[in-house]
Design a protein around this motif. Structure first.
Motif, PDB file in Angstrom:
ATOM      1  N   VAL A  49       0.730  -1.401  -0.048  1.00  0.00           N
ATOM      2  CA  VAL A  49       0.021   0.110   0.060  1.00  0.00           C
ATOM      3  C   VAL A  49       0.957   1.259  -0.016  1.00  0.00           C
ATOM      4  N   SER A  50       2.267   1.170   0.393  1.00  0.00           N
ATOM      5  CA  SER A  50       3.011   2.428   0.453  1.00  0.00           C
ATOM      6  C   SER A  50       3.137   2.846  -0.815  1.00  0.00           C
ATOM      7  N   THR A  51       3.156   2.096  -1.885  1.00  0.00           N
ATOM      8  CA  THR A  51       3.331   2.743  -3.202  1.00  0.00           C
ATOM      9  C   THR A  51       2.072   2.848  -3.745  1.00  0.00           C
ATOM     10  N   LEU A  52       0.889   3.013  -3.057  1.00  0.00           N
ATOM     11  CA  LEU A  52      -0.209   3.292  -3.813  1.00  0.00           C
ATOM     12  C   LEU A  52      -0.784   4.668  -3.563  1.00  0.00           C
ATOM     13  N   PRO A  53      -1.393   5.485  -4.644  1.00  0.00           N
ATOM     14  CA  PRO A  53      -1.985   6.864  -4.222  1.00  0.00           C
ATOM     15  C   PRO A  53      -2.916   6.876  -3.355  1.00  0.00           C
ATOM     16  N   VAL A  54      -2.819   7.924  -2.576  1.00  0.00           N
ATOM     17  CA  VAL A  54      -3.592   8.155  -1.600  1.00  0.00           C
ATOM     18  C   VAL A  54      -4.736   9.244  -1.922  1.00  0.00           C
ATOM     19  N   VAL A  55      -5.952   9.044  -1.901  1.00  0.00           N
ATOM     20  CA  VAL A  55      -6.987   9.963  -2.316  1.00  0.00           C
ATOM     21  C   VAL A  55      -7.945  10.356  -1.118  1.00  0.00           C
ATOM     22  N   PRO A  56      -8.692  11.395  -0.924  1.00  0.00           N
ATOM     23  CA  PRO A  56      -9.596  11.741  -0.189  1.00  0.00           C
ATOM     24  C   PRO A  56     -10.797  10.715  -0.187  1.00  0.00           C
ATOM     25  N   PHE A  57     -11.062  10.009   0.771  1.00  0.00           N
ATOM     26  CA  PHE A  57     -11.952   8.875   0.889  1.00  0.00           C
ATOM     27  C   PHE A  57     -12.577   8.882   2.477  1.00  0.00           C
TER      28      PHE A  57
END
Ligand SMILES: [Zn+2]
Ligand SMILES: [Zn+2]
Length: 110
Positions: free
Chosen positions: A61-69
């Protein structure tokens, strides 16, 4: 519930040599357990919580983009977004949101 074919005693689940068997409480008669209950229960669990399966995928998950959710589970407002191309390229990708805090996985249906 099963009963011993030898003495009619109650057969109880036991583990012999790492195998699950049924063992007579009275005379010790051992019967191989062909009880499909465990396998069925596992399948049922996977079907009822299909996302549990996703969470054990080796997703870094550390490589995944973070989005508002908005996480309904813990109230957190950020999630990693993870896309899975389910079928052929003409199908839209299925998107998963993984809460950055509690790691709950949400699936977005296209
Ligand atoms: Zn018996
Ligand atoms: Zn959360």
């Amino acid at each position: 519930m099963e009963f011993c074919p030898k003495c009619g005693g109650l057969m109880l689940p036991a583990v012999v040599d790492g195998r699950k068997v049924l063992k007579c409480r009275s005379c010790g008669y051992v019967k191989e357990s062909n009880n499909p209950g465990n396998a069925y229960r596992l399948e049922e669990k996977v079907q009822r919580h299909p996302l549990d399966k996703i969470t054990v995928l080796d997703v870094n998950v550390s490589t995944l983009p973070v989005v508002p959710f908005k996480c309904e589970n813990c109230g957190n407002d950020k999630a990693y977004v993870y896309e899975v191309q389910t079928r052929a390229g003409d199908e839209p990708a299925t998107r998963f949101y993984i809460c950055t805090k509690c790691r709950k996985v949400y699936r977005e249906y296209a």
